[in-house]
Design a protein around this motif. Structure first.
Motif, PDB file in Angstrom:
ATOM      1  N   ILE A 182      -8.535  -1.347   0.012  1.00 26.60           N
ATOM      2  CA  ILE A 182      -8.772  -1.538  -1.413  1.00 26.60           C
ATOM      3  C   ILE A 182     -10.238  -1.903  -1.584  1.00 26.60           C
ATOM      4  CG2 ILE A 182      -8.192  -2.877  -3.452  1.00 26.60           C
ATOM      5  CD1 ILE A 182      -5.953  -1.034  -2.459  1.00 26.60           C
ATOM      6  N   THR A 206      -7.237  -1.822   5.829  1.00 29.61           N
ATOM      7  CA  THR A 206      -6.681  -3.037   5.237  1.00 29.61           C
ATOM      8  C   THR A 206      -7.095  -4.270   6.031  1.00 29.61           C
ATOM      9  OG1 THR A 206      -4.750  -1.620   4.823  1.00 29.61           O
ATOM     10  CG2 THR A 206      -4.601  -3.891   4.091  1.00 29.61           C
ATOM     11  N   ILE A 255       0.864  -1.186   0.000  1.00 34.93           N
ATOM     12  CA  ILE A 255       0.000   0.000   0.000  1.00 34.93           C
ATOM     13  C   ILE A 255       0.902   1.237   0.000  1.00 34.93           C
ATOM     14  CG2 ILE A 255      -1.971   1.114   1.137  1.00 34.93           C
ATOM     15  CD1 ILE A 255      -2.052  -1.590   2.849  1.00 34.93           C
ATOM     16  N   SER A 277      -1.297  -1.939  -9.273  1.00 31.84           N
ATOM     17  CA  SER A 277      -0.935  -2.552  -8.001  1.00 31.84           C
ATOM     18  C   SER A 277       0.175  -3.586  -8.183  1.00 31.84           C
ATOM     19  CB  SER A 277      -2.174  -3.217  -7.378  1.00 31.84           C
ATOM     20  OG  SER A 277      -1.840  -3.863  -6.167  1.00 31.84           O
ATOM     21  N   ASP A 318      -7.769   2.324  -4.084  1.00 35.30           N
ATOM     22  CA  ASP A 318      -7.388   2.492  -2.686  1.00 35.30           C
ATOM     23  C   ASP A 318      -8.164   3.703  -2.169  1.00 35.30           C
ATOM     24  OD1 ASP A 318      -6.234   2.628  -0.217  1.00 35.30           O
ATOM     25  OD2 ASP A 318      -4.187   2.954  -0.929  1.00 35.30           O
TER      26      ASP A 318
END
Length: 256
Positions: A156, A124, A25, A174, A249
């Protein structure tokens, strides 16, 4: 957790956790910043927050540093991550309380022993819940958060399936970012972090307990954004929307 003392460098493990998470991330700190900015603009100086599915306390650490009069309850089912958080952060002079509870259980809120909170934050994490359980948790949070309080979820949250190009762009980006982090820059990844942690002999029993609790539980459901928004509205949150986003995100804010 309290009985594991101090040959373990808890701070180092927490720092390594943050580093490997950033490999997955890359805008993690910007995401935290957006969440805490929203809290600052909505909360009084003194408030109680719940760090939901807290891991080793990434949110708790940042929240209590930024808001010196706030209190926080950090809850998770992972005994290893809770031990790291508790070892590294302690109780923050009585402002931080650690709780073991399983969001898959209907009675998880009983464990936190808190009838009401001002804010709930999570990052997350909730993509591990199957959709039916996620919707139930949102209904429970609507009962826990006071009127005017907020829920913030940084994660996400994929685009809906009819936006195939959007989904593909996000997945491709990603994958590129992870390759840059783990292969080109040598950032420690998830598996390597856990393998290294397993070399700590004092954590053997906790790691075994973690394996027992999780078993085959690791399924990444990744509910689409629409499901999160609809679930929160159905639970009774009066305002729901994305306040920060880089591709898929996002930080989702819901106002009770």
């Amino acid at each position: 957790m309290q009985n594991i003392k101090s040959k373990i460098d808890w701070q180092s493990w927490l720092q390594r956790w943050d580093a490997q998470q950033t490999g997955y991330i890359p805008h993690r700190e910007a995401r935290f910043q957006a969440m805490l900015d929203a809290i600052e603009l909505q909360m009084p100086a003194e408030f109680v927050a719940l760090d939901l599915a807290c891991g080793p306390g990434a949110i708790s650490q940042r929240l209590l540093k930024r808001f010196p009069k706030a209190r926080c309850v950090a809850v998770d089912i992972d005994p290893v991550l809770l031990a790291i958080g508790q070892g590294a952060l302690g109780d923050a002079n009585g402002r931080l309380r650690w709780v073991e509870a399983d969001l898959m259980a209907d009675n998880w809120m009983e464990a936190i022993a808190q009838t009401q909170v001002d804010a709930v934050l999570t990052t997350t994490a909730l993509h591990w819940l199957p959709p039916h359980r996620l919707l139930q948790v949102y209904k429970q949070l609507a009962q826990l958060i006071r009127l005017g309080g907020v829920f913030l979820n940084g994660d996400i949250m994929p685009f809906p399936f009819h936006l195939g190009t959007f989904r593909q762009i996000s997945k491709t980006l990603s994958a590129r970012q992870e390759k840059q982090a783990f292969q080109e820059r040598g950032v420690e990844d998830w598996n390597s972090w856990w393998q290294a942690l397993a070399q700590e002999p004092e954590l053997k029993e906790l790691l075994q307990e973690r394996d027992r609790r999780f078993g085959e539980r690791y399924t990444d459901y990744e509910p689409i954004l629409d499901l999160h928004e609809a679930g929160l509205r159905d639970a009774g949150f009066r305002e729901v929307g994305v306040i920060w986003q880089i591709f898929d995100d996002r930080v989702l804010l819901a106002v009770r």
